[in-house]
Structures are given as structure tokens and as C-alpha cells.
Design a protein around this motif. Structure first.
Motif: not given
Length: 463
Positions: A411-432
Motif C-alpha cells: 500500500x505504501x508503494x502504491x501511495x508513493x507512486x500516486x502522490x509523492x513521485x508526481x509531487x517531486x516531479x512537479x517541483x523539479x519542473x517548476x525550478x527548470x
């Protein structure tokens, strides 16, 4: 000596039949290919019976192959010169092959496990390569349709509206249709839904082929460019580099999220019946896409992109709170807010890449629509594949077991994929995007200089 070949220039508005045809072309792409992006991992693991780790590896291998085929399609476009233009012929040539392979992806032959994996490799890589063949020309044709910046934003907005609608529609209706057609036999249901998506694609892409035109033709654009010459368009092309890196990072996050949507609602929230509703709220992006021309007029392209990424970050943060609390209303709010921001983000890359085509010509004297814009498909699909690979590997690491009650680690691996990987990607994209340097003033000067250059070339060509 006068030439029999005319040089066309369309620096202004296009007729509505072309605008709408440009839009329905991406409706067709999204309606067919979003079935792959949203449901194929679930189909492989829970219907076809392939392990999550094998699926993750497959998606990474496919992306490595994309590292080769994406630029190749761009180079081929730059070498293509037909009575239909450079990009437009690909709408016709690869329509049927893509249609065929998009059906094969959801076909389940009765094979031993090893041959099931081989089948998945052949069909998935096939549909992926062919998607590049039909989608890269959709981006590369934009700078050849008009040089008017406002018209490009409008065309990209129309394209994104249709794309969002097509992707949302197939996402929402797919599972109910799978159940309606197949009953308990999901393999049969998925097959016929894939046939539906492929058929819609085939018809609409033919319509786009017959209606679109490449109006902007210069002397240089009608000449085959050697590969070495094409690559000069990328030299010190910082707007291009920022855009392709942002696309790559963004799609890592969105792919990871999209691939586990079904898992998250089925296992984490124990609410599989809400999957179509959750996917319906992707339509929030349609609102922001519709608003994009107005917001760009007020804020400019860069600030509009930054605003979209920031709203996406807020949406993912809300989603994280809802996932932690297992609170469905908060999860839904996060989905709506995030998709509203994503609408702005999705509407602008084609425009920014068209600007990068102009920038490459302005700085380096080389106009290479194919190689410059092919990067969008390559980086998006490479990001999707890496996101899918990360998803598969994390599910395997969490010891995911199909159609069973999941462990806490799963369940934690599913949540990490659904929530936190996209959040990290959006933040990096913003900085770029913060470092994007093609300002409105610089773009205005660039367009003026290119207009003079093209007029001089065309005068020389007609002598």
C-alpha cells in the motif's frame, strides 16, 4: 531562373476547419493511446498475469528504444519532401500500422509465461514506436502552419482541449465498457474497448490528414537537411533544452500517478467503484486549457507555465493529505486542483517547441522542425516509460500481489507512486521553467528578424 515551386507564407489566422482538424488529431491520439497509458500496467499484471517487476523492466526497455526512434523520426521528417509537405504525410502512412498495434497490445493469446512476456515486448514496443511516427508530426507541423504567436497559442489550446477531452472520455468509459462487453472476462472486454479506441483513431486521423496544410514554407524548409546540419538548430538553444527537460520530468511523475490510479482506489481506498469518477475529474484540466490563451495574454507563456506547475504542486499536496487520512473527499479535491494546474502545463509545450524551432533558426540559421519538435515525443515517452518502470519496480519491492489484500508495504508503494513521485516531479519542473529565457521582448525581435530573412529568401527563390 523562376521556379515552378511556390513558396507559401501564412503569418496570420487559419480557417476553422484546419483549427478543428488539428484538435481532433490529438483527440484521436489521446482516445487511443490513453487506454495504454492508464490501463496497460493493470491489464498486464491483473488480467494477462505478468509480474509487476517484468512489466516495469519492459517499460524501461521500451524507453531506451525510444531514445533511438524519436530523433530518427525527427530526422526523417526533416528529409521528407512530398506534395503533401514534410509532416502531414506521416498522418497517412502510419495510421493503419498504429491502429493495428494498439489492438494487439490488449490481445491475450494463450501462451506460456515466457512467451507472454515476449508478446508484451513486441506489441508494446511496436505501438510505442508507431505512436512516435504519428504524434511527432503533430507537433512538428505546428510551426509550418503559421508564424503568428497568438495563432500558435490558439492552435495548441484547441489541440489540448481535444486531447484532454479524448483522454478523459476513454479513461471514464473504459472500465464500464470492459464490464459491459466482457462481464467477468476482462480480457475480452479490454480487447473490444481497444478495437473501439483504434477505430476512432483511424477515422479521425484520416480527417486530419485531408484538412491540414503546411502553409509556412521557406527556401530552406524545402531542402533536405543533413543530420549534422539539423543538429545545429539545437546549438545553444536554451529554450529548447529547458522545455524538453521539463517535459521529461513532468511525465515521469504523471506516468507514475496514472499507472497506479486503479491500484490506489482499489486497494488503498477500497473504493474501486470510484475509479471512473476520479478519472472524470481529469476534465478539470479542460477548464484551464480553455483559459490558457487569456492567461498567456495577461501573464506570458513562462509565467502561465509556472502558475500551472505551482497549482499542480498544491493539488498533489492536498492529495497527499487525503491519502494519508484515507479521506476520499480530500483526495477528490486534490485531484481536481492538480488537474486544473496540469491543464496549463499541458497546453504550452507544443507552442514553446515551435518557438524553439524559430529560435534555432534565429541563432544558428537552421530551421529543423523535425529534430527540434521530435524531442517532445521522445522526452515525454521516455519520462512515461521511466515513470512506468519506477512504478513496476516499487510495486515489486512492496511485494504487490494481484487481486489480494495488500500488505502495508504494498500500500505504501502504491501511495508513493500516486502522490509523492508526481509531487517531486512537479517541483523539479517548476525550478527548470524558472530559468526559461525567451522573453516576450526577445521573441518579438526574433519574429521580426525571421520575417525579414524569410522574405529575402523567398525573393531570391522566385528570381
Amino acid at each position: 531562373m523562376a521556379s515552378n515551386v511556390s513558396i507559401e507564407q501564412n503569418s496570420g489566422k487559419l480557417p476553422w476547419n484546419e483549427r478543428l482538424s488539428y484538435g481532433i488529431s490529438d483527440f484521436a491520439c489521446s482516445f487511443s493511446f490513453n487506454l495504454v497509458g492508464t490501463y496497460l500496467m493493470y491489464f498486464y499484471t491483473d488480467v494477462f498475469g505478468i509480474t509487476a517487476s517484468a512489466v516495469g523492466t519492459l517499460m524501461l526497455v521500451a524507453r531506451v528504444i525510444d531514445a533511438i526512434d524519436g530523433p530518427i523520426w525527427g530526422i526523417l521528417i526533416d528529409h521528407t519532401h512530398t506534395r503533401w509537405g514534410k509532416s502531414r504525410p506521416y498522418f497517412l502512412w502510419f495510421n493503419a500500422p498504429f491502429t493495428f498495434f494498439s489492438i494487439l497490445c490488449f490481445t491475450t493469446p494463450d501462451l506460456p509465461m515466457t512467451w507472454k512476456i515476449v508478446w508484451a515486448y513486441v506489441t508494446y514496443i511496436g505501438v510505442d514506436v508507431l505512436y512516435s511516427a504519428i504524434n511527432i508530426p503533430l507537433t512538428s507541423i505546428l510551426p509550418s502552419m503559421t508564424t503568428d504567436p497568438k495563432e500558435r497559442v490558439l492552435l495548441s489550446t484547441i489541440r489540448s482541449l481535444f486531447s484532454n477531452f479524448g483522454g478523459t472520455l476513454i479513461s471514464v468509459i473504459a472500465l464500464p465498457l470492459v464490464t459491459l462487453i466482457g462481464g467477468k472476462d476482462q480480457s475480452r472486454g479490454f480487447f473490444w474497448v481497444a478495437v473501439l479506441g483504434a477505430s476512432v483513431f483511424f477515422v479521425l486521423y484520416l480527417v486530419a490528414f485531408f484538412n491540414l496544410r503546411e502553409h509556412v514554407q521557406t527556401r530552406s524548409s524545402q531542402q533536405a537537411l543533413p543530420i549534422k546540419e539539423s543538429l545545429k538548430a539545437l546549438k545553444r538553444n536554451w529554450p529548447w533544452l529547458i522545455v524538453v527537460l521539463e517535459i521529461f520530468i513532468y511525465w515521469i511523475g504523471m506516468s507514475a500517478k496514472g499507472q497506479v490510479t486503479m491500484y490506489f482506489f482499489k486497494y488503498n481506498l477500497n473504493a474501486p467503484g470510484l475509479i471512473p469518477l476520479a478519472l472524470f475529474f481529469n476534465a478539470a484540466g479542460i477548464i484551464s486549457v480553455f483559459l490558457t490563451p487569456y492567461v498567456v495574454g495577461k501573464l506570458g507563456k513562462k509565467n502561465t507555465m509556472l502558475a500551472g506547475l505551482f497549482i499542480g504542486i498544491i493539488g498533489q499536496a492536498i492529495l497527499g493529505i487525503g491519502a494519508h487520512m484515507l479521506n476520499i473527499p480530500i483526495v477528490i479535491i486534490g485531484i481536481i486542483v492538480g488537474n486544473f494546474g496540469n491543464g496549463f502545463v499541458g497546453a504550452l509545450p507544443a507552442v514553446l517547441l515551435s518557438d524553439a524551432v524559430d529560435y534555432g533558426e534565429w541563432k544558428n540559421g537552421v530551421r529543423a522542425e523535425g529534430i527540434v519538435t521530435s524531442a517532445s515525443s521522445f522526452t515525454a515517452k521516455f519520462g512515461m516509460g521511466l515513470g512506468g518502470a519506477i512504478t513496476g519496480w516499487l510495486l515489486a519491492l512492496g511485494q504487490y500481489v494481484p487481486n489480494k489484500t495488500q500488505s502495508a508495504s504494498s500500500l505504501l508503494s502504491i501511495e508513493f507512486n500516486y502522490v509523492w513521485i508526481p509531487l517531486i516531479a512537479l517541483f523539479i519542473g517548476f525550478m527548470l521553467v524558472v530559468f526559461y529565457n525567451l522573453t516576450a521582448e526577445k521573441e518579438k525581435q526574433m519574429n521580426q528578424d525571421l520575417a525579414i530573412k524569410h522574405q529575402r529568401e523567398n525573393d531570391e527563390y522566385s528570381m
